[in-house]
Motif scaffolding. Structure first.
Motif, PDB file in Angstrom:
ATOM      1  N   GLY A   1      54.007 -24.634  21.090  1.00  0.00           N
ATOM      2  CA  GLY A   1      53.102 -23.367  20.870  1.00  0.00           C
ATOM      3  C   GLY A   1      53.508 -22.330  21.749  1.00  0.00           C
ATOM      4  N   ARG A   2      54.666 -22.396  22.647  1.00  0.00           N
ATOM      5  CA  ARG A   2      55.053 -21.426  23.304  1.00  0.00           C
ATOM      6  C   ARG A   2      56.328 -21.221  23.171  1.00  0.00           C
ATOM      7  NH1 ARG A   2      54.898 -23.380  29.151  1.00  0.00           N
ATOM      8  NH2 ARG A   2      56.345 -21.181  29.581  1.00  0.00           N
ATOM      9  N   ALA A   3      56.534 -19.593  22.693  1.00  0.00           N
ATOM     10  CA  ALA A   3      57.948 -19.070  22.253  1.00  0.00           C
ATOM     11  C   ALA A   3      58.926 -19.387  23.444  1.00  0.00           C
ATOM     12  CB  ALA A   3      57.752 -17.845  21.784  1.00  0.00           C
ATOM     13  N   LEU A   4      60.181 -19.518  23.067  1.00  0.00           N
ATOM     14  CA  LEU A   4      61.313 -19.600  24.182  1.00  0.00           C
ATOM     15  C   LEU A   4      61.505 -18.213  24.716  1.00  0.00           C
ATOM     16  CD1 LEU A   4      63.581 -22.046  22.312  1.00  0.00           C
ATOM     17  CD2 LEU A   4      62.177 -22.489  24.187  1.00  0.00           C
ATOM     18  N   ASP A   5      61.862 -18.291  25.661  1.00  0.00           N
ATOM     19  CA  ASP A   5      62.641 -17.046  26.471  1.00  0.00           C
ATOM     20  C   ASP A   5      64.053 -17.129  26.235  1.00  0.00           C
ATOM     21  OD1 ASP A   5      63.327 -18.885  28.373  1.00  0.00           O
ATOM     22  OD2 ASP A   5      61.845 -17.691  29.722  1.00  0.00           O
ATOM     23  N   THR A   6      64.792 -16.238  27.020  1.00  0.00           N
ATOM     24  CA  THR A   6      66.050 -16.228  27.063  1.00  0.00           C
ATOM     25  C   THR A   6      66.892 -17.357  27.526  1.00  0.00           C
ATOM     26  OG1 THR A   6      66.387 -14.803  28.952  1.00  0.00           O
ATOM     27  CG2 THR A   6      66.839 -13.771  26.605  1.00  0.00           C
ATOM     28  N   HIS A   7      66.072 -17.940  28.143  1.00  0.00           N
ATOM     29  CA  HIS A   7      66.646 -19.309  28.795  1.00  0.00           C
ATOM     30  C   HIS A   7      66.629 -20.633  28.062  1.00  0.00           C
ATOM     31  CE1 HIS A   7      67.643 -17.464  32.595  1.00  0.00           C
ATOM     32  NE2 HIS A   7      66.472 -16.808  32.770  1.00  0.00           N
ATOM     33  N   PRO A   8      67.508 -21.633  28.107  1.00  0.00           N
ATOM     34  CA  PRO A   8      67.374 -22.802  27.561  1.00  0.00           C
ATOM     35  C   PRO A   8      66.311 -23.468  27.960  1.00  0.00           C
ATOM     36  CG  PRO A   8      69.600 -22.611  28.430  1.00  0.00           C
ATOM     37  CD  PRO A   8      68.733 -21.541  28.991  1.00  0.00           C
ATOM     38  N   ARG A   9      65.407 -24.200  27.181  1.00  0.00           N
ATOM     39  CA  ARG A   9      64.204 -25.161  27.458  1.00  0.00           C
ATOM     40  C   ARG A   9      64.422 -26.590  27.270  1.00  0.00           C
ATOM     41  NH1 ARG A   9      59.078 -23.265  26.077  1.00  0.00           N
ATOM     42  NH2 ARG A   9      57.715 -24.692  26.106  1.00  0.00           N
ATOM     43  N   GLN A  10      64.189 -27.393  28.356  1.00  0.00           N
ATOM     44  CA  GLN A  10      64.396 -28.682  28.170  1.00  0.00           C
ATOM     45  C   GLN A  10      63.242 -29.395  27.404  1.00  0.00           C
ATOM     46  OE1 GLN A  10      64.795 -31.023  31.812  1.00  0.00           O
ATOM     47  NE2 GLN A  10      65.779 -32.743  30.720  1.00  0.00           N
ATOM     48  N   LEU A  11      63.727 -30.268  26.453  1.00  0.00           N
ATOM     49  CA  LEU A  11      62.816 -30.948  25.642  1.00  0.00           C
ATOM     50  C   LEU A  11      62.287 -32.252  26.226  1.00  0.00           C
ATOM     51  CD1 LEU A  11      64.573 -30.214  22.115  1.00  0.00           C
ATOM     52  CD2 LEU A  11      62.341 -29.343  22.850  1.00  0.00           C
ATOM     53  N   ALA A  12      61.049 -32.528  25.989  1.00  0.00           N
ATOM     54  CA  ALA A  12      60.517 -33.849  26.406  1.00  0.00           C
ATOM     55  C   ALA A  12      60.178 -34.800  25.234  1.00  0.00           C
ATOM     56  CB  ALA A  12      59.203 -33.671  27.402  1.00  0.00           C
ATOM     57  N   ASP A  13      60.017 -35.773  25.232  1.00  0.00           N
ATOM     58  CA  ASP A  13      59.520 -36.713  24.230  1.00  0.00           C
ATOM     59  C   ASP A  13      58.317 -36.465  23.567  1.00  0.00           C
ATOM     60  OD1 ASP A  13      59.829 -38.952  22.557  1.00  0.00           O
ATOM     61  OD2 ASP A  13      59.375 -40.531  23.908  1.00  0.00           O
ATOM     62  N   HIS A  14      58.372 -36.249  22.124  1.00  0.00           N
ATOM     63  CA  HIS A  14      57.110 -35.835  21.483  1.00  0.00           C
ATOM     64  C   HIS A  14      56.814 -34.421  21.484  1.00  0.00           C
ATOM     65  CE1 HIS A  14      56.772 -40.024  20.445  1.00  0.00           C
ATOM     66  NE2 HIS A  14      56.636 -40.360  21.577  1.00  0.00           N
ATOM     67  N   ASP A  15      57.767 -33.639  21.929  1.00  0.00           N
ATOM     68  CA  ASP A  15      57.592 -32.000  21.975  1.00  0.00           C
ATOM     69  C   ASP A  15      57.398 -31.568  20.435  1.00  0.00           C
ATOM     70  OD1 ASP A  15      57.412 -31.471  24.694  1.00  0.00           O
ATOM     71  OD2 ASP A  15      59.360 -30.581  24.968  1.00  0.00           O
ATOM     72  N   VAL A  16      56.762 -30.466  20.267  1.00  0.00           N
ATOM     73  CA  VAL A  16      56.680 -30.020  18.868  1.00  0.00           C
ATOM     74  C   VAL A  16      57.347 -28.820  18.710  1.00  0.00           C
ATOM     75  CG1 VAL A  16      55.282 -29.302  16.855  1.00  0.00           C
ATOM     76  CG2 VAL A  16      54.621 -31.536  18.164  1.00  0.00           C
ATOM     77  N   ILE A  17      58.405 -28.628  18.066  1.00  0.00           N
ATOM     78  CA  ILE A  17      59.281 -27.435  17.850  1.00  0.00           C
ATOM     79  C   ILE A  17      58.726 -26.756  16.590  1.00  0.00           C
ATOM     80  CG2 ILE A  17      61.525 -26.374  17.644  1.00  0.00           C
ATOM     81  CD1 ILE A  17      62.773 -29.225  18.698  1.00  0.00           C
ATOM     82  N   GLU A  18      58.436 -25.422  16.720  1.00  0.00           N
ATOM     83  CA  GLU A  18      58.173 -24.771  15.540  1.00  0.00           C
ATOM     84  C   GLU A  18      59.098 -23.486  15.243  1.00  0.00           C
ATOM     85  OE1 GLU A  18      53.917 -23.726  15.662  1.00  0.00           O
ATOM     86  OE2 GLU A  18      53.935 -22.618  13.763  1.00  0.00           O
ATOM     87  N   PHE A  19      59.631 -23.445  14.090  1.00  0.00           N
ATOM     88  CA  PHE A  19      60.858 -22.806  13.860  1.00  0.00           C
ATOM     89  C   PHE A  19      60.807 -22.233  12.458  1.00  0.00           C
ATOM     90  CE2 PHE A  19      65.483 -22.486  12.970  1.00  0.00           C
ATOM     91  CZ  PHE A  19      65.742 -21.547  13.932  1.00  0.00           C
ATOM     92  N   GLY A  20      60.555 -20.903  12.133  1.00  0.00           N
ATOM     93  CA  GLY A  20      60.448 -20.276  10.935  1.00  0.00           C
ATOM     94  C   GLY A  20      59.626 -20.953  10.153  1.00  0.00           C
ATOM     95  N   GLY A  21      58.329 -21.279  10.362  1.00  0.00           N
ATOM     96  CA  GLY A  21      57.505 -22.082   9.570  1.00  0.00           C
ATOM     97  C   GLY A  21      57.537 -23.599   9.626  1.00  0.00           C
ATOM     98  N   ILE A  22      58.348 -24.052  10.217  1.00  0.00           N
ATOM     99  CA  ILE A  22      58.639 -25.539   9.938  1.00  0.00           C
ATOM    100  C   ILE A  22      58.372 -26.045  11.207  1.00  0.00           C
ATOM    101  CG2 ILE A  22      60.351 -27.383   9.279  1.00  0.00           C
ATOM    102  CD1 ILE A  22      59.860 -25.798   7.054  1.00  0.00           C
ATOM    103  N   LYS A  23      57.550 -26.976  11.228  1.00  0.00           N
ATOM    104  CA  LYS A  23      57.318 -27.820  12.609  1.00  0.00           C
ATOM    105  C   LYS A  23      58.111 -29.125  12.532  1.00  0.00           C
ATOM    106  CE  LYS A  23      52.743 -26.415  13.746  1.00  0.00           C
ATOM    107  NZ  LYS A  23      51.308 -26.835  13.828  1.00  0.00           N
ATOM    108  N   MET A  24      58.650 -29.300  13.678  1.00  0.00           N
ATOM    109  CA  MET A  24      59.374 -30.710  14.118  1.00  0.00           C
ATOM    110  C   MET A  24      59.106 -31.326  15.315  1.00  0.00           C
ATOM    111  SD  MET A  24      63.120 -28.562  13.202  1.00  0.00           S
ATOM    112  CE  MET A  24      62.492 -26.994  13.512  1.00  0.00           C
ATOM    113  N   GLU A  25      59.136 -32.584  15.179  1.00  0.00           N
ATOM    114  CA  GLU A  25      58.740 -33.312  16.575  1.00  0.00           C
ATOM    115  C   GLU A  25      60.152 -33.775  17.110  1.00  0.00           C
ATOM    116  OE1 GLU A  25      56.040 -36.360  16.080  1.00  0.00           O
ATOM    117  OE2 GLU A  25      56.474 -37.103  17.984  1.00  0.00           O
ATOM    118  N   PHE A  26      60.387 -33.682  18.227  1.00  0.00           N
ATOM    119  CA  PHE A  26      61.327 -34.085  19.166  1.00  0.00           C
ATOM    120  C   PHE A  26      61.145 -35.441  19.658  1.00  0.00           C
ATOM    121  CE2 PHE A  26      63.467 -34.767  23.362  1.00  0.00           C
ATOM    122  CZ  PHE A  26      64.556 -34.816  23.156  1.00  0.00           C
ATOM    123  N   TYR A  27      61.894 -36.327  19.493  1.00  0.00           N
ATOM    124  CA  TYR A  27      61.567 -37.818  20.108  1.00  0.00           C
ATOM    125  C   TYR A  27      62.888 -38.530  20.641  1.00  0.00           C
ATOM    126  CZ  TYR A  27      62.170 -39.843  15.594  1.00  0.00           C
ATOM    127  OH  TYR A  27      62.749 -40.389  14.324  1.00  0.00           O
TER     128      TYR A  27
END
Lengths: 266, 258
Positions: free
Chosen positions: B230-256
């Protein structure tokens, strides 16, 4: 001619994770349309002196030469003459000041003009071209390793594991005269040019460089920091420098009547 | 001709034109610039000038030589640089302002280094799992974006900050993203390469990079930025944690992690 609208340039240099100081030097001039990268070497930290002189002298002299306008046929000889002058300056400094003795530097250089790119290099700093999703190494290293590959003594696979990978057979400032290798190619919109010191290509394979330029090429600044980051993640054993130039659009030389008249009157 | 202007507490004391190929600075009387102060070594520093380019070099002094507040061994000088020796400051002035680096390089416009970068040398990070997790983001924002002039400081900072990251987390671990909605719901994409890009080039692109200490997502192009939990990325890379949910162009994805 101001090339800023045609070129998107990003550059980055980093000492890496092992060395305490950086002997690489860079210069970027988007307006005049050239980029220079030098990787210095030599005893007692004189490497950055050699690379610093190379980059500063070349960029100053090119800037003033280009201000006068560039007659196309002269590009190659202009670049060659300026590189020879720079070589002599570094060589003399190394001879006259004992603390600089033995210093030298690699050089890779690209000048964009009239929809073309003039590439000059000495040593093992490289220029790659990314075009139509393929990465191609444009310069051929002047190194012992490359000579061994060329003569069939080493396969490319063995070369990756070779220990004397950093022995260059040609460098700026170590002899009174130097032969730069100069090439000219057509530059197309969409092309991405990568200039780098061996701190990048020793640490990051061509496939990963290609992957990065494919994914991040639209944003050269981000691509540059990703390349440096990958080199550091893989050990960062040397200084890492990268310059990326993305061609945004055509940049034909101004052949208007006025320009022709001006050349003619000179 | 370039010159050095010597000041103490902001008061100019003397200046010297750099006519000679090499001048020395120190406490002993044979130096070109003599600074009679016990904090200054007998032969403290030298300035070499070759073809209008000057370099300052510390001659192994006891208290060191700083340029623009960073300790140096040898660096090229640019117009306006300040050399610090003891309590004295020597400003390098070049009549044509050579090397002020307006334009030629990107470094002056580089984003300010991450906060943690400057703290790193002062407070060496403890080696531990918890520390490794916090520091990894610092390394991400810092290193490559450092201005060139802070090389020494950057290197010093990089060492302690990155050291705890060495136990590589991604070696052997695998990760994937699974699409949660839309026509491709349920589909899985393994993050096998060092760099996986998402989206359409020219419209919206983000990449996930695999690094020794984890997976990071970065916004590349497009007006809409991807969001993680739910938090938009800024210009820095963001580390992903297990089960993070990425939302991108209307598509939701889970990182695991696998």
């Amino acid at each position: 001619m101001d090339l800023r609208p045609a070129l998107d340039i990003a550059s980055l240099t980093d000492p890496g994770k092992v060395r305490s100081h950086n002997e690489d030097s860079l210069a970027v001039d988007a307006e005049a349309g050239f980029v220079i990268l030098a990787d210095g070497m030599g005893g007692y930290n004189a490497g950055e002196v050699a690379s610093g002189i190379a980059v500063t002298m070349l960029s100053d002299s090119l800037k003033s030469a280009l201000r006068g306008g560039l007659a196309d046929r002269e590009t190659g000889s202009l670049v060659r003459a300026e590189i020879e002058r720079t070589n002599a300056a570094i060589y003399q400094a190394a001879q006259s000041q004992p603390q600089f003795s033995g210093m030298g530097t690699t050089l890779v250089f690209a000048l964009f003009h009239d929809n073309r790119v003039t590439v000059a290099h000495i040593g093992d700093s490289r220029l790659y071209r990314y075009r139509e999703a393929r990465l191609e190494q444009v310069t051929r290293d002047h190194s012992l390793l490359q000579e061994q590959i060329d003569s069939g003594m080493l396969s490319r696979e063995d070369a990756r594991l070779s220990r004397n990978r950093n022995l260059v057979t040609r460098a700026l400032g170590v002899d009174p005269a130097v032969a730069a290798e100069i090439q000219e190619h057509a530059a197309l919109p969409g092309d991405i040019y990568l200039l780098c010191s061996d701190g990048l290509n020793d640490m990051v394979g061509d496939e990963d460089i290609q992957l990065t330029l494919g994914a991040l090429g639209a944003n050269p600044k981000l691509a540059a920091s990703q390349l440096v980051r990958m080199a550091n993640d893989n050990g960062g054993r040397d200084n890492i420098s990268v310059i990326l130039v993305r061609i945004l659009r055509d940049f034909p030389a101004n052949r208007g009547a006025l320009a022709r008249l001006r050349t003619w009157l000179k | 001709m370039a010159k050095l202007i010597v000041t103490l507490d902001g008061q100019p004391i003397t200046e010297l034109e750099l006519r000679k190929e090499r001048i020395t600075i120190g406490r002993k009387p044979h130096n070109d610039i003599v600074i009679d102060n016990l904090a200054v070594s007998g032969e403290h520093a030298a300035v070499a000038t070759i073809h209008d380019i000057s370099f300052v070099e510390d001659l192994g002094s006891t208290n060191g030589t700083l340029v623009n507040d960073a300790p140096i061994k040898r660096v090229p000088l640019r117009h306006g640089d300040e050399i610090e020796i003891g309590k004295y400051r020597l400003r390098y002035a070049h009549p044509e302002g050579i090397g002020t680096r307006k334009g030629p390089t990107d470094f002056d416009n580089a984003p300010t280094p991450h906060d943690t970068q400057s703290q790193a040398p002062a407070q060496p990070q403890p080696v531990g799992a918890l520390a490794a997790h916090t520091v990894s983001l610092a390394g991400e924002g810092g290193g490559p974006d450092q201005p060139a002039r802070q090389e020494t400081a950057a290197a010093a900072a990089a060492a302690p900050a990155d050291a705890p990251l060495e136990p590589a987390k991604t070696e052997g671990t695998r990760a994937a993203i699974q699409i949660l909605n839309g026509p491709n719901a349920g589909k899985e994409l393994e993050l096998a390469k060092t760099l996986t890009s998402l989206g359409k080039p020219g419209i919206q692109v983000a990449v996930i990079t695999r690094r020794p200490h984890g997976y990071f997502i970065t916004h590349v192009e497009g007006n809409l930025r991807p969001a993680v939990n739910g938090r938009a990325l800024d210009t820095h890379p963001r580390q992903l944690a297990d089960h993070d949910v990425i939302e991108f162009g209307g598509i939701k994805m889970e990182f695991y992690l696998k």
